[in-house]
Enzyme design. Structure first.
Site, PDB file in Angstrom:
ATOM      1  CG  ASP A 215      -1.911  -1.128   1.208  1.00 23.13           C
ATOM      2  OD1 ASP A 215      -2.345  -1.503   0.112  1.00 23.13           O
ATOM      3  OD2 ASP A 215      -2.224  -1.662   2.286  1.00 23.13           O
TER       4      ASP A 215
ATOM      5  CB  CYS B  78       3.985  -2.156   2.063  1.00 22.69           C
ATOM      6  SG  CYS B  78       2.476  -1.674   2.912  1.00 22.69           S
TER       7      CYS B  78
ATOM      8  CB  CYS C 126       1.344   5.540   9.662  1.00 27.55           C
ATOM      9  SG  CYS C 126       1.462   3.749   9.583  1.00 27.55           S
TER      10      CYS C 126
ATOM     11  CG  ASP D 165      25.241  21.038 -26.483  1.00 29.57           C
ATOM     12  OD1 ASP D 165      26.333  21.557 -26.780  1.00 29.57           O
ATOM     13  OD2 ASP D 165      24.616  20.278 -27.242  1.00 29.57           O
TER      14      ASP D 165
ATOM     15  CB  THR E 155      24.829  21.587 -31.902  1.00 24.89           C
ATOM     16  OG1 THR E 155      25.625  22.700 -32.310  1.00 24.89           O
ATOM     17  CG2 THR E 155      24.345  20.831 -33.131  1.00 24.89           C
TER      18      THR E 155
ATOM     19  CG  ASP F 293      21.991  16.808 -28.071  1.00 26.51           C
ATOM     20  OD1 ASP F 293      22.975  17.521 -27.764  1.00 26.51           O
ATOM     21  OD2 ASP F 293      21.650  16.592 -29.250  1.00 26.51           O
TER      22      ASP F 293
ATOM     23  CG  ASP G 254      -1.070   7.044  12.418  1.00 29.83           C
ATOM     24  OD1 ASP G 254       0.049   7.496  12.138  1.00 29.83           O
ATOM     25  OD2 ASP G 254      -1.548   6.028  11.874  1.00 29.83           O
TER      26      ASP G 254
END
Length: 733
Positions: free
Chosen positions: A55, A59, A391, A433, A435, A629, A715
């Site tokens: 959940d 967990c 929790c 960058d 180009t 890139d 809680d």
């Protein structure tokens, strides 16, 4: 959420090496920030399962802790986003892992098995609905007959307590001593002993409601990943020796020819054969307009053929398509946890036993030392136990980060984990960058100047022959221009790349070099040529000079065009206080022309090492992101606070980067940073809610103003609030 009892199935899975985090801060072994990722050891077998019933991130930690108790297990990794369990061990540990996970109360199945149908809503919520009905009946009886009402509340508590207490025992046996189930069980049993039967039942009901809310939040966060996994069809039509055959996706190999009908999705990355066709790539790129693909162009897996039956050559191996690569990045992101998340995990491990000790002392010290009522202070101690449950605090950070990462992915920005998201929110400068990042990366030849010994076509043919096979955008522009003129290229040999300078090859026994004018030997350019090249560069063009045996043959000028969204992206960044700078290996005049159009600073004539130096200098002043890139951008991206790759970039750049613009839209940069900042604010809000409510109820409980059922709201209520607050990020524009 308590788990189903379906018997798990296990099988050894052959896996490629995947990153895995060092022992979690929630593990019983150690508590260390450690490296963000490590790799499963190569000396052990790797096994893979899918987990049902998780959940929240807590967990996942419970499953990790349970499997770590198995002897000989070298590494264990739970990927919450894709619900996978990965284990590495030198021997076959499948049966032992089965017992450990089953003992912890979770369900496993083989990762290669077909996905089972999810239970219907009413069946999944049956335990909660039954408890609500019993609570209503108990309350009704209490109004008319207290003894019967009291017995009904006891029965309701026992029915609600049984699965929770059973899960608590399982978790204790698997090494999770201070789980929320343990705290709830102690509180409910204690409330029964002091006669607070109605409140004991209400505590369990509110706890189950909180669990359902966590389960809903987890499914919402994973919905995007599930949709991505569903894009790959399970079967494909392969053409072999002129005959069609239906094969499983795992049987496809690079070089196979597949057929995809109109309206169907591509099972693997492919190269289009035959005539041009339109493809709907919106599932991957978010672009609603179909993309026209020409023959020999690449088409990613998950795309839909819009208008006709197409044939493609498979270019990706099993598990290596565009979808698989994105899923791998998501899995890696799941383990690259933010520093604040690791801190909260460490804090909660110490916090929970301290709270239990404080609750115990509160229950026994006033009666023993000051003669106070035992029932009153035991009641207050149980309330403190529920108030102290971690929790809401534990989920406050991962809930926000998961929502933030999912929201970014929807916009075409893939961020590799909470650590990268946290760093992104601190960015004040971005280095680009030029180009392929700020520009289209497809320059065109605009002018050819010769010294008189050769014609334009002869010079172009020689240059294209030297550049043939190169992936550099300028080289490809020269080759494209030669192809458009149908020129015959001479034979070359002894190709050699000159880092930061150019390239050379031997043609007819003579060395021909293509170089940036500034890298030519002294005396090659006379004053007339220098003036001409200066004029071309001042116009924003990049010039390549050609020399043969130190004799200048001429120069070729090329110009790249700005991306259509570059100006808008830079302006959007300025509005949120982020300044841009361009780092390029191009000449200063061409760089100045591009930077001038965008209104940003620049640094030109940079080699890869120079880019790294520039990034380090800028990064020392304020947190800097590097956007690129190419392979040559990878070192600079690694040196920056965070590296961001263009989705169309090289594999090296994508692997090095901490984030990627999968849609290649620069305008998403400002949105990414804004979302990262919003996520950080959301985390602060969640922690304030979690700790603030606890502080308020702590005071009111000690003053005797609030009881058990309100304590559990400190809680469960806080868990619901922080979950709802985190989900707001999914709707952020």
């Amino acid at each position: 959420m308590l788990n189903s009892k379906n018997p798990p199935q296990f099988a050894k899975a052959k896996l490629s090496p995947l990153p895995v985090e060092a022992p979690s801060c929630c593990s019983d072994e150690q508590c260390s920030a450690g490296p963000e990722t490590a790799t499963l050891p190569d000396n052990g077998e790797r096994y893979s399962w899918l987990i049902a019933g998780m959940d929240c991130a807590a967990c996942a930690r419970k499953v990790e802790n349970a499997v770590k108790q198995v002897p000989d297990v070298q590494r264990v990794q739970v990927l919450f986003a894709t619900e996978k369990l990965l284990v590495s061990a030198p021997r076959d540990v499948r049966s032992d892992v089965e017992k450990a996970v089953k003992a912890a109360g979770y369900t496993l199945r083989d990762s290669d098995a077909p996905k089972t149908e999810a239970p219907s809503g009413w069946r999944e919520n049956l335990p909660l609905l039954s408890l609500i009905a019993m609570m209503a009946v108990s309350w009704g009886l209490e109004q008319f007959n207290h003894p019967f009402g009291n017995l009904a509340f006891i029965a309701t508590t026992l029915v609600g307590l049984w699965p929770i207490a059973r899960q608590a025992v399982r978790l204790i046996r698997s090494g999770n001593w201070f789980a929320i189930e343990t705290l709830m069980s102690v509180a409910a049993i204690g409330a029964l002993f002091i006669g607070a039967t109605a409140e004991a039942a209400m505590v369990l009901l509110l706890f189950l409601v909180g669990e359902r809310l966590e389960s809903y939040a987890a499914s919402r966060a994973r919905r995007g990943v599930s949709a991505l996994m569903a894009l790959k069809p399970e079967i494909a039509t392969r053409i072999r020796n002129g005959e069609r055959e239906t094969v499983a996706l795992s049987e496809l190999r690079p070089g196979d020819i597949i057929e995809v009908s109109a309206g169907s999705r591509l099972p693997a990355d492919g190269r289009l054969l035959g005539q041009a066709a339109s493809f709907d790539e919106s599932a991957l790129t978010g672009e609603s307009v179909p993309v026209e693909r020409e023959p020999d162009e690449k088409v990613p897996a998950g795309s839909t053929s819009v208008d006709r039956l197409v044939q493609l050559e498979v270019i990706s191996g099993p598990g290596d398509s565009a979808i698989d690569r994105i899923l791998r990045l998501i899995e890696e992101a799941d383990e690259r946890r933010a520093p604040i998340e690791r801190f909260i995990d460490r804090f909660s491990r110490i916090y929970t036993p301290i709270i239990m000790a404080i609750a115990l002392l509160a229950a026994v010290i006033p009666p023993l030392l000051f003669g106070q009522s035992w029932s009153e202070w035991i009641y207050k101690g149980l309330a403190l136990l529920l108030i102290g449950c971690p929790c809401a605090l534990v989920i406050s950070t991962p809930a926000a980060i998961t929502s933030g990462l999912a929201a970014a992915a929807r916009r075409g920005a893939l961020i590799k984990g909470g650590a990268a998201l946290e760093r992104l929110g601190k960015i004040q400068h971005i280095a680009f960058d030029k180009t392929g990042t700020l520009t289209e990366g497809k320059p065109q030849v605009t002018a050819i100047e010769t010294s008189g010994s050769l014609s334009e076509n002869e010079l172009l043919a020689l240059a294209a022959a030297v550049e043939q096979g190169s992936t550099h955008p300028l080289a490809q522009a020269i080759v494209r221009e030669a192809q458009s003129r149908s020129l015959t290229l001479p034979v070359t040999e002894s190709h050699r790349a000159l880092a930061g300078i150019g390239v050379e090859a031997i043609i007819d026994g003579e060395t021909l070099r293509l170089s940036a004018p500034g890298k030519l030997p002294a005396g090659v350019l006379n004053e007339s040529w220098q003036q001409r090249i200066t004029q071309l560069e001042a116009e924003g063009q990049t010039v390549i000079a050609a020399i043969r045996q130190d004799e200048l043959l001429g120069a070729i000028a090329m110009r790249d065009t700005l991306r259509g969204d570059a100006r808008e992206a830079v302006e959007a960044l300025k509005k949120i206080g982020v300044q841009g700078v361009m780092l390029t290996g191009d000449n200063p005049r061409a760089a100045a022309a591009i930077a001038g159009e965008l209104g940003m600073d620049y640094r030109a004539s940079l080699l890869p090492a120079d880019k790294v130096k520039a990034v380090n200098e800028l990064n020392a002043q304020s947190p800097l992101a590097m956007v690129g890139d190419g392979i040559n951008d990878a070192p600079a991206m690694k040196a920056a606070t965070i590296g961001i790759a263009m989705g169309s970039g090289t594999d090296v750049a994508l692997e090095t980067a901490d984030a990627a613009l999968t849609h290649n839209r620069l305008t998403e940069l400002a949105a990414m940073i804004g979302l990262a900042r919003a996520t950080h604010n959301n985390i602060r809000q969640n922690i304030t809610i979690a700790l603030g409510l606890k502080a308020i109820f702590l005071v009111t409980t000690l003053m005797g103003l609030t009881g058990l059922w309100l304590a559990v709201l400190a809680d469960s209520g806080a868990t619901a609030l922080v979950t709802a607050n985190a989900l707001r990020l999914l709707r952020k524009k």
